[in-house]
Scaffold this motif. Structure first.
Motif, PDB file in Angstrom:
ATOM      1  N   ILE A  74       0.839  -1.624   0.037  1.00 16.06           N
ATOM      2  CA  ILE A  74      -0.169  -0.087  -0.301  1.00 16.06           C
ATOM      3  C   ILE A  74       1.166   1.490  -0.118  1.00 16.06           C
ATOM      4  N   GLY A  75       0.953   1.467  -1.341  1.00 13.50           N
ATOM      5  CA  GLY A  75       2.470   2.421  -1.530  1.00 13.50           C
ATOM      6  C   GLY A  75       1.899   4.139  -0.635  1.00 13.50           C
ATOM      7  N   GLU A  76       0.845   4.142   0.483  1.00  9.56           N
ATOM      8  CA  GLU A  76       0.499   5.697   0.788  1.00  9.56           C
ATOM      9  C   GLU A  76       1.178   5.931   2.285  1.00  9.56           C
ATOM     10  N   PHE A  77       0.111   4.840   2.595  1.00  6.90           N
ATOM     11  CA  PHE A  77       0.802   3.602   3.883  1.00  6.90           C
ATOM     12  C   PHE A  77       2.488   3.107   3.981  1.00  6.90           C
ATOM     13  N   ASP A  78       3.046   2.911   2.549  1.00  8.93           N
ATOM     14  CA  ASP A  78       4.788   2.891   3.103  1.00  8.93           C
ATOM     15  C   ASP A  78       5.274   4.227   3.271  1.00  8.93           C
ATOM     16  N   ARG A  79       5.295   5.493   2.541  1.00  9.28           N
ATOM     17  CA  ARG A  79       5.331   6.892   2.374  1.00  9.28           C
ATOM     18  C   ARG A  79       5.342   7.137   3.793  1.00  9.28           C
ATOM     19  N   LEU A  80       4.401   7.043   4.939  1.00 18.26           N
ATOM     20  CA  LEU A  80       3.863   7.656   6.148  1.00 18.26           C
ATOM     21  C   LEU A  80       5.035   6.482   6.898  1.00 18.26           C
ATOM     22  N   LEU A  81       5.317   5.454   6.844  1.00 21.85           N
ATOM     23  CA  LEU A  81       5.885   5.170   7.667  1.00 21.85           C
ATOM     24  C   LEU A  81       7.109   5.160   7.456  1.00 21.85           C
ATOM     25  N   GLY A  82       7.959   5.777   5.973  1.00 23.53           N
ATOM     26  CA  GLY A  82       9.431   5.833   6.080  1.00 23.53           C
ATOM     27  C   GLY A  82      10.137   4.819   5.157  1.00 23.53           C
ATOM     28  N   GLY A  83       9.488   4.086   4.790  1.00 22.96           N
ATOM     29  CA  GLY A  83       9.765   3.510   3.635  1.00 22.96           C
ATOM     30  C   GLY A  83       9.268   1.377   3.846  1.00 22.96           C
ATOM     31  N   GLY A  84       7.826   1.363   4.687  1.00 27.50           N
ATOM     32  CA  GLY A  84       7.815   0.409   5.475  1.00 27.50           C
ATOM     33  C   GLY A  84       7.307   0.399   7.158  1.00 27.50           C
ATOM     34  N   ILE A  85       7.444  -1.006   7.085  1.00 28.69           N
ATOM     35  CA  ILE A  85       6.945  -1.521   8.442  1.00 28.69           C
ATOM     36  C   ILE A  85       8.305  -2.215   9.103  1.00 28.69           C
ATOM     37  N   VAL A  86       8.543  -1.788  10.550  1.00 29.82           N
ATOM     38  CA  VAL A  86       9.915  -2.573  11.221  1.00 29.82           C
ATOM     39  C   VAL A  86       9.590  -3.244  11.540  1.00 29.82           C
ATOM     40  N   PRO A  87      10.689  -4.224  11.206  1.00 31.76           N
ATOM     41  CA  PRO A  87      10.290  -5.424  12.184  1.00 31.76           C
ATOM     42  C   PRO A  87      10.876  -5.305  13.589  1.00 31.76           C
ATOM     43  N   GLY A  88       9.138  -5.988  14.890  1.00 33.01           N
ATOM     44  CA  GLY A  88       9.457  -5.223  15.967  1.00 33.01           C
ATOM     45  C   GLY A  88       9.152  -3.947  16.552  1.00 33.01           C
ATOM     46  N   SER A  89       8.346  -3.108  15.610  1.00 36.32           N
ATOM     47  CA  SER A  89       8.001  -1.803  15.552  1.00 36.32           C
ATOM     48  C   SER A  89       6.936  -2.180  16.464  1.00 36.32           C
ATOM     49  N   LEU A  90       6.127  -0.916  17.525  1.00 35.00           N
ATOM     50  CA  LEU A  90       4.762  -0.947  17.998  1.00 35.00           C
ATOM     51  C   LEU A  90       4.233   0.544  17.336  1.00 35.00           C
ATOM     52  N   THR A  91       3.048   0.558  16.849  1.00 33.37           N
ATOM     53  CA  THR A  91       2.377   1.093  16.458  1.00 33.37           C
ATOM     54  C   THR A  91       1.053   0.862  16.905  1.00 33.37           C
ATOM     55  N   LEU A  92       1.071   2.712  17.360  1.00 32.46           N
ATOM     56  CA  LEU A  92      -0.364   3.143  17.557  1.00 32.46           C
ATOM     57  C   LEU A  92      -1.390   3.791  16.603  1.00 32.46           C
ATOM     58  N   VAL A  93      -2.503   3.305  16.391  1.00 32.47           N
ATOM     59  CA  VAL A  93      -3.702   3.667  15.403  1.00 32.47           C
ATOM     60  C   VAL A  93      -4.881   4.617  15.855  1.00 32.47           C
ATOM     61  N   GLY A  94      -5.085   5.711  15.706  1.00 32.47           N
ATOM     62  CA  GLY A  94      -5.847   6.812  16.838  1.00 32.47           C
ATOM     63  C   GLY A  94      -7.292   6.731  15.360  1.00 32.47           C
ATOM     64  N   GLY A  95      -8.324   7.362  16.615  1.00 28.24           N
ATOM     65  CA  GLY A  95      -9.482   7.797  15.725  1.00 28.24           C
ATOM     66  C   GLY A  95     -10.506   7.621  16.350  1.00 28.24           C
ATOM     67  N   GLU A  96     -11.427   8.239  16.003  1.00 27.80           N
ATOM     68  CA  GLU A  96     -12.933   8.646  15.972  1.00 27.80           C
ATOM     69  C   GLU A  96     -13.788   6.804  15.717  1.00 27.80           C
ATOM     70  N   PRO A  97     -14.605   6.513  16.505  1.00 24.96           N
ATOM     71  CA  PRO A  97     -15.144   5.533  16.069  1.00 24.96           C
ATOM     72  C   PRO A  97     -16.244   5.834  14.767  1.00 24.96           C
ATOM     73  N   GLY A  98     -15.143   4.057  13.757  1.00 34.10           N
ATOM     74  CA  GLY A  98     -16.134   4.083  12.283  1.00 34.10           C
ATOM     75  C   GLY A  98     -15.537   4.869  11.088  1.00 34.10           C
ATOM     76  N   ILE A  99     -14.232   5.706  11.528  1.00 37.15           N
ATOM     77  CA  ILE A  99     -13.609   6.318  10.877  1.00 37.15           C
ATOM     78  C   ILE A  99     -12.867   5.330   9.705  1.00 37.15           C
ATOM     79  N   GLY A 100     -12.641   4.148   9.741  1.00 36.95           N
ATOM     80  CA  GLY A 100     -12.101   3.324   9.147  1.00 36.95           C
ATOM     81  C   GLY A 100     -10.422   2.916   9.381  1.00 36.95           C
ATOM     82  N   LYS A 101     -10.462   2.623  10.772  1.00 35.34           N
ATOM     83  CA  LYS A 101      -9.089   2.002  11.896  1.00 35.34           C
ATOM     84  C   LYS A 101      -8.703   1.079  11.038  1.00 35.34           C
ATOM     85  N   SER A 102     -10.290  -0.128  11.958  1.00 38.08           N
ATOM     86  CA  SER A 102     -10.754  -1.637  11.452  1.00 38.08           C
ATOM     87  C   SER A 102     -10.016  -1.569  10.004  1.00 38.08           C
ATOM     88  N   THR A 103     -10.724  -0.817   9.635  1.00 41.60           N
ATOM     89  CA  THR A 103     -10.788  -1.373   7.455  1.00 41.60           C
ATOM     90  C   THR A 103      -9.438  -1.563   7.357  1.00 41.60           C
TER      91      THR A 103
END
Length: 458
Positions: A74-103
């Protein structure tokens, strides 16, 4: 039996004290203290903590190597994280209910599972049947994606030890609890302790972990502020649930740039990445409209063109109304005072409404001149040149100050077909001759000069 001690924790910042108080001395918030039973001290506090002792290492003895990344496709998500997911990293995803976090996280799970990675999705707020229904609606089917409906951390840890997944997703951290703590799930103690456990789990087993966090009415992630300090990356979902566009903003990132944003479009098949946000935000723009100005703003490393709209009407009350969507109301009040003092417009007789079209929130000072231009256009009932962009910070004395990365803003405007730019005089030095040939640059030093130029060419 040893007597249990009660302590009081602040629900906003996590401050601990032995007596109740009306106001927290740490964050100065009122009525935020909750009574909880203190956890007795033990030799090993965290279940996921490594038993082996760790020895210090000399700085010069550490072998430097490039941080490995897991591409999500997912190109935009990789760019957000600086090039992809770092193994062993801990990421917090916040937002209002129903905005699309689980999706988004389900789509992320599918993309990672298709690459052969084992993904464990802990759906504590839903049953596995409910989550599977949503997954099927999104077209997600993979043998490497495992669902677990559990909220007790001890049982989650047992499944992690047995499965040993590459990626762990917990939806949500506020529902997970440790049975040895007597406080309710979602309390300050439970959120802090479970997050610390997941941090040790991610680092100890090198599992990329995502935690979903709910937000409060003020837009901050529920729980103590220490929650954001424990994780490596914090992502915030922004945007109105009534609109189809969602903005994901990086607030903290130990492995890449911060304040980056990615734009997604919510559809029946899930979140679709938007690679050209300027085109999306301007596609419904009407060119011959009073009170409309185009602003080239910078979000992270990306220039985006957005439409600033203003509506000015005579007030029927002694106290005029000031309303804004997507702008800082304190900043807007400052700009209205500059208009009244430096240009002589009696703004105290008018109601003012300002909005950023598309649901984006603009906080950078470089938007000042565009906001003033849109207000002046509505006040004078004049249509401004639709091929003009406006950018600049405005000081209290009416001067127009320079803005950073002016060349990137102009390059994006040229790409979108704009021909004129009103900008600060002191920003001219940062523009190469190549862009001066393609764009008519109109430098201004004071705000009244900018308004006169816009009205003359409207």
């Amino acid at each position: 039996m040893k007597k249990q001690k009660s302590v009081w924790y602040c629900g906003e910042c996590g401050h601990k004290q032995w007596k109740w108080a009306g106001s927290c001395p740490q964050c100065n918030q009122w009525n935020t203290f909750h009574e909880e039973v203190e956890l007795p001290a033990s030799a090993r506090k965290f279940e996921s903590q490594l038993v082996e002792p760790v020895r210090p290492v000399r700085l010069k003895e550490i072998a430097l190597k490039e941080t490995p990344r897991i591409q999500t496709k997912i190109g935009e998500f990789d760019r957000l994280l600086g090039g992809g997911i770092v193994p062993g990293s801990l990421t917090l995803v916040g937002g209002e209910p129903g905005i699309g976090k689980s999706t988004l996280l389900l789509q992320l799970s599918q993309s990672l599972a298709d690459q052969g990675l084992c993904v464990l999705y802990v759906c504590g707020e839903e049953s596995v049947e409910q989550t599977s229904l949503r997954a099927k609606r999104l077209g997600i089917e993979s043998d490497n994606l495992l669902l677990l409906s559990e909220t007790n951390y001890t049982y989650i840890r047992a499944q992690v030890d047995q499965i040993n997944p590459d990626v762990l997703i917990v939806d949500s951290i506020q529902i997970v609890y440790k049975s040895e703590l007597q406080s309710a799930p979602g309390s300050v103690t439970q959120v802090r302790e479970t997050t610390s456990e997941f941090m040790h789990l991610a680092k100890g087993k090198n599992i990329s972990t995502f935690l979903v966090g709910h937000v409060t009415k003020s837009g901050e992630i529920a729980g103590p502020k220490v929650l954001e300090h424990l994780v490596d990356t914090v992502l915030y979902f922004e945007g109105d649930k009534q609109h189809q566009y969602r903005m994901v903003r990086v607030v903290k990132n130990r492995f890449g740039p911060t304040d980056e944003i990615a734009v997604f479009q919510m559809q029946t098949t899930g979140l679709i990445e938007v690679k050209n946000p300027s085109l999306i935000f301007l596609e419904e723009r009407k060119k011959e409209v009073i009170g409309s100005v185009i602003l080239p703003t910078i979000e992270g490393s990306r220039p985006i063109l957005v439409e600033v709209q203003a509506l000015v009407t005579e007030t029927a009350y002694s106290a005029p109304s000031r309303r804004g969507t997507g702008v800082d109301l304190n900043r807007m009040a400052l700009l209205l005072a500059v208009l009244e003092k430096r240009i002589g417009v009696p703004m105290h007789r008018f109601d003012v409404y300002v909005s950023i079209a598309g649901g984006l929130r603009i906080l950078e000072p470089a938007s000042d001149l565009a906001v003033i231009a849109s207000i002046a256009s509505s006040l004078k009932n004049r249509v401004l040149d639709p091929s003009t962009i406006v950018v600049g910070e405005v000081g209290l004395s009416g001067e127009v100050r320079s803005v950073p990365r002016i060349e990137a803003r102009i390059k994006e405007a040229i790409h979108m077909g704009f021909r004129r730019c009103i900008l600060p005089k002191y920003s001219l030095s940062g523009i190469s001759p190549e862009f001066r040939e393609k764009m008519t640059l109109i430098p201004v030093e004071f705000v009244d000069e900018a308004v006169r130029n816009l009205m003359a060419n409207g």
